[in-house]
Scaffold this active site. Structure first.
Site, PDB file in Angstrom:
ATOM      1  CD  GLU A   3      -2.076   1.999   1.939  1.00 38.12           C
ATOM      2  OE1 GLU A   3      -1.889   3.076   1.334  1.00 38.12           O
ATOM      3  OE2 GLU A   3      -2.189   1.898   3.163  1.00 38.12           O
ATOM      4  CB  CYS A  51      -1.447   6.843   1.364  1.00 39.86           C
ATOM      5  SG  CYS A  51      -2.589   5.824   2.225  1.00 39.86           S
TER       6      CYS A  51
HETATM    7  C1  UN1 Z   1      -3.077   5.723   4.900  1.00 40.53           C
HETATM    8  O1  UN1 Z   1      -2.999   6.934   4.705  1.00 40.53           O
HETATM    9  O2  UN1 Z   1      -2.071   4.982   4.828  1.00 40.53           O
HETATM   10  O3  UN1 Z   1      -8.940   6.176   4.045  1.00 40.53           O
HETATM   11  C2  UN1 Z   1      -4.330   5.046   5.329  1.00 40.53           C
HETATM   12  C3  UN1 Z   1      -8.274   6.805   4.883  1.00 40.53           C
HETATM   13  C4  UN1 Z   1      -7.921   6.093   6.165  1.00 40.53           C
HETATM   14  C5  UN1 Z   1      -6.710   5.248   5.988  1.00 40.53           C
HETATM   15  C6  UN1 Z   1      -5.536   5.935   5.343  1.00 40.53           C
HETATM   16  N1  UN1 Z   1      -9.031   5.279   6.560  1.00 40.53           N
HETATM   17  O4  UN1 Z   1      -7.929   7.968   4.726  1.00 40.53           O
END
Ligand code: UN1
Length: 507
Positions: free
Chosen positions: A259, A293
């Protein structure tokens, strides 16, 4: 400090757990609060020798755990969720203290751990396989799912607890052991979570199912990647890191779940509800100081509404209060460190050199008093053309590019024309455009939302993305299948031995 006491943290903590806390032999690592620059507590890191012992303990625990029926494994996870609930406020505060996200988001992250644990409890009574029609008489065929082994979990600073929980809670009900290597920027949250999960597992001799190793990439990280006892490495972080993990683990034919970076866009159609779009963009771009992310990095807005949208965004940006992330009114906390702030400033300079126009922000925020040491970035909007080279890159900061487009088709093409493929969204009232966006010729991302922003996914769906995002899927849906091994069994309950494909062999 009350939070540290409640979570069992000392001023110096061992950086490894494998059924018991280990007297680690590495360097002392200080964990600092990014808002104030003060040391919260320290951690004695693990060495490569410590790693071998931890991996051994995790494997040994796995050999016993895989024999425990799924629903009983789920019962342990149900109790772990309960412990997380009891300490939600303290954990949320610790996430905020160590990572810098605002307290509301710190609590939200702990809630995400509780949610995935609850999801995993239900899953523990499922983990279904298939039955398949056999071509042979008096034969049955089925596919079953069995525990895999130790899951290596490499997590990033920005979600210091939730991403571990996505992996470990699912891993536990699947019958796996977990070996967590957290970010060295957030070791205390990792110790606190491990301590809480271990309080449920350790009394029955299963503590090593939530093993923890804190240490440098070059020693313990490297050992994890090469460890043949770790059949699956689930890694969250930069695309650069993901390439290394993927190649090293593939070299031993291990499995990875990646990821990695995102470069997420929101398309705003000519008839979009601009109130909703504005709120979603502000949360997506400024939430977690742009360090998710899933953060919104690009807005592709129809030329007929872009000026209106821009002024709404600027007005909303002006009201965003930067400050102490523990204070209830703060909406913008610090970036994780000075390097991040430097990278943000460099990105703004490079983008304007390449022709982008600064709409608002663009520099650091000088804080005073206790917060003077914090690396705060101004929420920033740049107007850009779609071919701006820098727009191909992910800058982990509240930096948003606003681009004018003439149609949804053009917007989809621009959106997809980046290396990353994590999250995406469209704001539209036009059902044709909405459906086109989520169709095979629409967004190429792992997540494609309609009238919802790019960040803040629920745990129930599979989470992850394509291209440079790495292709992994974790969290909900049937992501659990990656944490198990699949077995096909054909059982002959008759008295003859017919061969498949009608082959006759010597009879
Ligand atoms: C991440 O930034 O690695 O959808 C995860 C989202 C959160 C998870 C982000 N539930 O923004």
């Amino acid at each position: 400090m009350d939070v540290l006491n409640e979570l069992g943290l000392q001023s110096e903590n061992p950086g490894a757990y494998a059924g018991e806390w280990i007297e680690t032999s590495g360097e002392l690592l200080a964990s600092t609060n990014p808002a104030t620059g003060t040391v919260i507590a320290s951690v004695r890191e693990a060495s490569a020798q410590d790693y071998a012992r931890i991996s051994e303990a995790a494997h040994e625990a796995f050999l016993r755990w895989r024999q425990v029926p799924g629903p009983q494994r789920g019962e342990y996870v149900r109790r772990i969720a309960q412990v997380f609930r009891e300490h939600k406020e303290a954990l949320g505060q610790l996430v905020t203290m160590e990572m810098g996200k605002i307290i509301e988001e710190g609590r939200g992250e702990v809630q995400e751990c509780i949610d995935i644990a609850d999801f995993a409890v239900g899953l523990s009574r499922q983990l279904y396989g298939l039955t398949i029609q056999s071509e042979r008489p008096e034969h049955s065929m089925r596919e079953t799912w069995h525990p895999l082994g130790t899951v290596g979990i490499i997590s990033a600073f920005n979600f210091p607890v939730a991403v571990w929980a996505w992996n470990s809670m699912i891993g536990l009900v699947c019958g796996d052991a977990n070996l967590w290597k957290p970010s060295r920027k957030t070791p205390l949250t990792a110790i606190a979570m491990t301590r809480l999960a271990a309080s449920v597992l350790e009394p029955d001799g299963y503590g090593a199912l939530v093993s923890l190793v804190i240490g440098p990439d070059e020693t313990v990280g490297s050992a994890l990647l090469d460890d043949r006892r770790v059949p699956l490495v689930s890694a969250t972080g930069s695309t650069r890191m993901g390439r290394i993990v993927s190649q090293r683990v593939a070299g031993r034919l291990g499995r990875t779940l990646l990821e990695l970076g995102g470069n997420n866009a929101i398309i705003v159609d000519e008839n979009a509800d601009l109130d909703m779009a504005t709120r979603a963009i502000v949360f997506g771009a400024i939430g977690t100081a742009g360090q998710r992310c899933t953060s919104t990095r690009r807005v592709l807005a129809h030329a007929s509404i872009i000026e209106d949208l821009q002024s709404r965004l600027v007005r909303a940006y002006e009201t965003v209060q930067a400050g102490d992330p523990l204070a209830p009114d703060t909406l913008l906390g610090p970036l994780i460190d000075q390097d991040s702030l430097d990278a943000f400033i460099q990105a703004v300079t490079a983008a304007t050199d390449q022709g982008a126009q600064l709409v608002c922000g663009g520099g650091p925020i000088e804080m005073t008093g206790e917060l003077a040491a914090g690396a705060y970035a101004q929420p920033t909007i740049l107007r850009a053309k779609s071919d701006l080279p820098l727009m191909q890159e992910e800058t982990f900061a509240p930096l948003l590019y606003l681009v004018a487009v003439d149609s949804v088709d053009e917007a989809i093409a621009i959106q997809n024309d980046v290396p990353q493929g994590l999250s995406s969204a469209i704001f539209t009232m036009n059902v044709r455009n909405a459906e086109r966006f989520v169709s095979a010729v629409g967004s190429d991302c792992g997540i494609a939302n309609v009238n919802i922003g790019t960040s803040g996914a629920e745990i129930g769906g599979a989470f992850g993305g394509e291209k440079d995002t790495g292709g992994g899927r974790e969290s909900g849906s049937d992501a659990w299948k990656l944490y198990m091994r699949r077995q096909t069994s054909t059982v002959n309950w008759g008295e003859s031995l017919p061969l498949a494909q009608g082959i006759k062999f010597g009879d």
